[in-house]
Design a protein around this motif. Sequence first.
Motif, mmCIF file in Angstrom:
data_model
loop_
_atom_site.group_PDB
_atom_site.id
_atom_site.type_symbol
_atom_site.label_atom_id
_atom_site.label_comp_id
_atom_site.label_asym_id
_atom_site.label_seq_id
_atom_site.Cartn_x
_atom_site.Cartn_y
_atom_site.Cartn_z
ATOM 1 N N GLN A 174 0.825 -1.209 0.000
ATOM 2 C CA GLN A 174 0.000 0.000 0.000
ATOM 3 C C GLN A 174 0.857 1.258 0.000
ATOM 4 O O GLN A 174 0.503 2.269 -0.605
ATOM 5 C CB GLN A 174 -0.911 -0.020 1.234
ATOM 6 C CG GLN A 174 -1.918 1.120 1.250
ATOM 7 C CD GLN A 174 -2.875 1.015 2.428
ATOM 8 O OE1 GLN A 174 -2.756 0.099 3.243
ATOM 9 N NE2 GLN A 174 -3.821 1.931 2.500
ATOM 10 N N GLU A 175 2.001 1.193 0.649
ATOM 11 C CA GLU A 175 2.894 2.348 0.689
ATOM 12 C C GLU A 175 3.420 2.677 -0.697
ATOM 13 O O GLU A 175 3.508 3.859 -1.088
ATOM 14 C CB GLU A 175 4.059 2.060 1.644
ATOM 15 C CG GLU A 175 5.013 3.242 1.849
ATOM 16 C CD GLU A 175 4.326 4.400 2.548
ATOM 17 O OE1 GLU A 175 4.763 5.562 2.314
ATOM 18 O OE2 GLU A 175 3.358 4.159 3.307
ATOM 19 N N GLN A 176 3.765 1.664 -1.490
ATOM 20 C CA GLN A 176 4.233 1.891 -2.864
ATOM 21 C C GLN A 176 3.119 2.499 -3.727
ATOM 22 O O GLN A 176 3.362 3.388 -4.544
ATOM 23 C CB GLN A 176 4.748 0.588 -3.463
ATOM 24 C CG GLN A 176 6.039 0.088 -2.830
ATOM 25 C CD GLN A 176 6.460 -1.264 -3.382
ATOM 26 O OE1 GLN A 176 5.628 -2.020 -3.908
ATOM 27 N NE2 GLN A 176 7.741 -1.595 -3.243
ATOM 28 N N LEU A 177 1.904 2.014 -3.550
ATOM 29 C CA LEU A 177 0.784 2.573 -4.315
ATOM 30 C C LEU A 177 0.531 4.024 -3.924
ATOM 31 O O LEU A 177 0.257 4.884 -4.786
ATOM 32 C CB LEU A 177 -0.484 1.746 -4.076
ATOM 33 C CG LEU A 177 -0.536 0.378 -4.751
ATOM 34 C CD1 LEU A 177 -1.781 -0.385 -4.323
ATOM 35 C CD2 LEU A 177 -0.537 0.539 -6.283
ATOM 36 N N ARG A 178 0.613 4.315 -2.598
ATOM 37 C CA ARG A 178 0.399 5.698 -2.146
ATOM 38 C C ARG A 178 1.478 6.623 -2.711
ATOM 39 O O ARG A 178 1.200 7.750 -3.127
ATOM 40 C CB ARG A 178 0.394 5.728 -0.621
ATOM 41 C CG ARG A 178 0.060 7.125 -0.074
ATOM 42 C CD ARG A 178 0.039 7.149 1.448
ATOM 43 N NE ARG A 178 -1.063 6.335 1.938
ATOM 44 C CZ ARG A 178 -0.916 5.162 2.572
ATOM 45 N NH1 ARG A 178 0.306 4.664 2.763
ATOM 46 N NH2 ARG A 178 -1.949 4.475 3.009
ATOM 47 N N GLU A 179 2.717 6.158 -2.735
ATOM 48 C CA GLU A 179 3.792 6.968 -3.282
ATOM 49 C C GLU A 179 3.587 7.237 -4.772
ATOM 50 O O GLU A 179 3.810 8.346 -5.266
ATOM 51 C CB GLU A 179 5.131 6.270 -3.043
ATOM 52 C CG GLU A 179 6.346 7.064 -3.522
ATOM 53 C CD GLU A 179 7.642 6.324 -3.262
ATOM 54 O OE1 GLU A 179 8.693 6.814 -3.729
ATOM 55 O OE2 GLU A 179 7.615 5.258 -2.612
ATOM 56 N N MET A 234 0.711 7.275 -6.342
ATOM 57 C CA MET A 234 -0.430 8.175 -6.481
ATOM 58 C C MET A 234 -0.025 9.625 -6.160
ATOM 59 O O MET A 234 -0.497 10.564 -6.822
ATOM 60 C CB MET A 234 -1.557 7.723 -5.557
ATOM 61 C CG MET A 234 -2.212 6.403 -5.989
ATOM 62 S SD MET A 234 -3.458 5.830 -4.810
ATOM 63 C CE MET A 234 -4.631 7.150 -4.907
ATOM 64 N N ASP A 235 0.838 9.810 -5.162
ATOM 65 C CA ASP A 235 1.292 11.174 -4.842
ATOM 66 C C ASP A 235 2.040 11.796 -6.017
ATOM 67 O O ASP A 235 1.853 12.974 -6.339
ATOM 68 C CB ASP A 235 2.188 11.129 -3.604
ATOM 69 C CG ASP A 235 1.402 10.819 -2.329
ATOM 70 O OD1 ASP A 235 0.159 10.997 -2.354
ATOM 71 O OD2 ASP A 235 2.016 10.394 -1.339
#
Length: 474
Positions: free
Chosen positions: A267-272, A274-275
């Motif tokens: 999820q952290e990779q996806l959030r990064e 998306m940012d």
Amino acid sequence: MPSLALLRSAPFRRAIGVAAIFVGAMLTLFGFIYWQTALFETARIDALITRQAAVIAAAPTEQVLWIVRNRIAGDVHRVSFAALFDRADALVAGNLERPPPGLADYGKPHRVVASRRDEPGSGQEKVVAVARRLPDGRLLVIARNIDELSNLREVVGRALALGLIPAVLLALGVGAALSHQTNRRLRALQTVLDAVRAGRLDSRLPEPDSDHDFDQLARGVNHMLGELERVVTEIQNVGNNIAHDLRTPLSRVRTQLERARRIATTQEQLREAMDRAIIGLDQAFGVITSLLRIAEIEGVRRRASFGPVDLAELLTEAAELYDPMAEARRIALRLDLAPARPVDGDRDLLFEAVANLLDNAIKFTQEGGAVRLGLADGPDGPVLSVADTGPGIPPDQRQEVFHRFHRSDKSRSVPGNGLGRALVAAIARLHGFGVAIEDAAPGCRFVLRCGNDHPAPSPLAAGEAGSGLTPGAA
């Protein structure tokens, strides 16, 4: 066909109308001259006959008869009448058979008819006659033929009528010449407008160096066509420019999202991912927002909010806003404010223009450099300047500084969309302010001349004068 077109043209019809007014005025003038001439000559004859009768009546009694006979003998042109009648109106001497009927004897002139005694069968003549009763009861009649007055009237009337003909012809000729010249200028204008309608926006009217109304109109039309050509050219290029500037951030967003879909496992990779995509989209939205802002400013709707603006106060606020940004980059932000008169404008828009210039100056000034914000009162109004110690703008690039999306090679690595200076140009154009680029040695100085009587600068004209700061985008 050209002759028929001339006859049907509005200028020719107006010329005919003016000629008709001219002819009417000439007729009035000629009639007044005719009337005054006849009136003057009639009054002259009346005064002459009255004076002669009074002089003869005042002569001694024994001389009256001699004067009457001598007057007749000296009448070479056969226009004078003189007669002396006794108390019974019987002729004593003279060339009148009898006193003219209707002639009063109180010494005033009358228009009557008389018969000449010395020319039997000559008929009755129109005369001006004066009769005076002498102290001894005799009647003195002095008269003068007025056929010459009728002849004078005929001569004057004929001369005026003959003079009216060339006056009418002159009026018609001048009217036709003026209407032909007007039609020629209008045809030239129509030719240019047809060429513009066909897409040849570089067509222009000839501009003779004179103050003629048509020449002033030609200059106005050419200025309008120049602005139209500029706007159409910008509209034609804006699509390509938008596509070019939006393609990079959108392609980057797409690449980042596809990569995240393939390799992101947490999820952290996806959030990064998306940012980073949001940052790219914000950049694209920034381009669109800037374009909409420029379009809003170039529309004159914002002029309703114009009012007095204190530029010293405005520049102080802008300096306070950007001072932290300058300190973070170790750039000295200096204020050099002199007393200046207020200007008529939109305070928010002027603040936005100054903010763009300050942001641009700080962005392209190296660490340890300086940015100076100045204000002085010039002869035509306040002069605002933003100077930096950055790399400057080469003279050969200053013509394109205010073009939308303009980015020099030096500014490709600096964030921006090339619309900041176009926004400044639009604000200056709305206010009618003048703009110029000057060398700051080192760096550049953007000068905004805030006199409201300056011509509104177009992006091209403003570029020729100069933009004001370092190359790049605000």
